[in-house]
Design an enzyme around this catalytic site. Structure first.
Site, PDB file in Angstrom:
ATOM      1  CD  GLU A  25       5.329 -21.813  10.305  1.00  0.00           C
ATOM      2  OE1 GLU A  25       6.127 -21.823  11.178  1.00  0.00           O
ATOM      3  OE2 GLU A  25       4.693 -21.104   9.651  1.00  0.00           O
ATOM      4  CD  GLU A  75      -3.074  -0.867   0.193  1.00  0.00           C
ATOM      5  OE1 GLU A  75      -3.553   0.875  -0.400  1.00  0.00           O
ATOM      6  OE2 GLU A  75      -3.490  -1.532  -0.533  1.00  0.00           O
TER       7      GLU A  75
END
Length: 301
Positions: free
Chosen positions: A115, A84
């Site tokens: 992960e 954004e």
């Protein structure tokens, strides 16, 4: 493993042991009440968030970059904030980046084992040419994700500034960070589902970090996003409204001056408020490091 069992985010929520017996109305009321704890938890770490913002600001002002690193939901939360920044503040996509365990495919898919790979965390940052001028924020609700730990360890080794953003106190990744942002949101109503309060808290913290940093960098005039990248009709209309709000000109006047600036809002505002030419307004902005208010003051000296 013993440490894992003590994680607050994995503990049972005392008020939801009969969640499966509750009505929809009861569930959502309880969720809403539980979410009220989030801003209170964030409030406790506001001084550390402020320190983080000052570090990030200094880095970006001097040509550094900000990296969010995470796995699963944590990585996606980082990505949401990073993507954004270009449309909101006209920053290059390189300035604020998100690195996800498993790569970009992990946005929509669970990449098994990603992960848990500490070396992958290190190599992911190495591939981006991390330097001592950059900042790395490792995000992990548990505070123990190996991928994130590996990234923070590597970041420290090259002299980059490091922060941990977790939901558990005294977390493993906080030991690898210069600043530990441990937002203790407590147990989730659905045991262990950190996409709930923990993720919401992390999104709120990242909102603070990116927004306050961009304000300091001159991306905002008053409370207006004057560095908006007007790349489509919706954003062009927003640019016109911003110019109208900042200068009190008509819609038509805003449209005319924006056509001259190529829909860059900052020079349009400076032109209108200082009666300057386009070249003059751009020079004023350059002399004020992009701060609109300072550029206007320079003209009035």
């Amino acid at each position: 493993m013993e440490r894992e069992l003590k994680l607050k985010t994995e503990a049972h929520h005392r008020e939801t042991t009969n969640l499966d017996l509750m009505s929809v109305a009861e569930i959502i009321k309880l969720m809403n009440q539980d979410d009220l704890k989030i801003p209170l938890a964030i409030e406790k770490v506001l001084p550390k968030i402020e320190k983080t913002i000052k570090v990030v600001y200094h880095s970006l002002e001097t040509g550094g970059r900000l990296f969010y690193v995470g796995a699963g939901t944590s990585g996606r939360i980082g990505l949401l904030d990073a993507v954004e920044c270009p449309p909101t503040f006209s920053t290059s996509p390189e300035v604020v980046q998100a690195i996800l365990a498993g790569g970009i495919d992990a946005v929509v898919l669970a990449i098994e084992g990603a992960e848990d790979d500490e070396q992958w965390g290190q190599s992911s940052l190495k591939e981006h040419g991390l330097t001592e001028h950059d900042v790395v924020i490792g995000i992990a609700a548990s505070g123990s994700t190996p991928f994130v730990k590996g990234a923070l360890v590597y970041a420290r080794s090259v002299g980059a500034k490091t922060m941990s953003l977790t939901s558990n106190p005294n977390s493993i990744i906080s030991e690898c960070a210069d600043i530990a942002l441990e937002v203790d949101t407590g147990p989730e109503i659905l045991t262990g589902s950190t996409r709930l309060k923990a993720a919401t808290a992390h999104k709120m913290v990242l909102n603070m970090i990116s927004t306050a940093t961009m304000v300091q960098l001159g991306k905002v005039y008053k409370n207006l996003m004057v560095d908006v990248h007007a790349s489509n009709n919706k954003l062009k209309e927003r640019a016109k409204r911003i110019v109208c709000e900042a200068t009190e000109v008509t819609y038509e006047q805003a449209e005319q001056v924006l056509a001259k600036t190529g829909y860059e809002v900052k020079p349009a505002i400076v032109m209108l408020l200082t009666q300057s030419t386009l070249d003059e307004s751009k020079q004023l902005l350059a002399n004020s490091k992009g701060h609109v208010r300072a550029a206007i003051q320079l003209k009035n000296l």
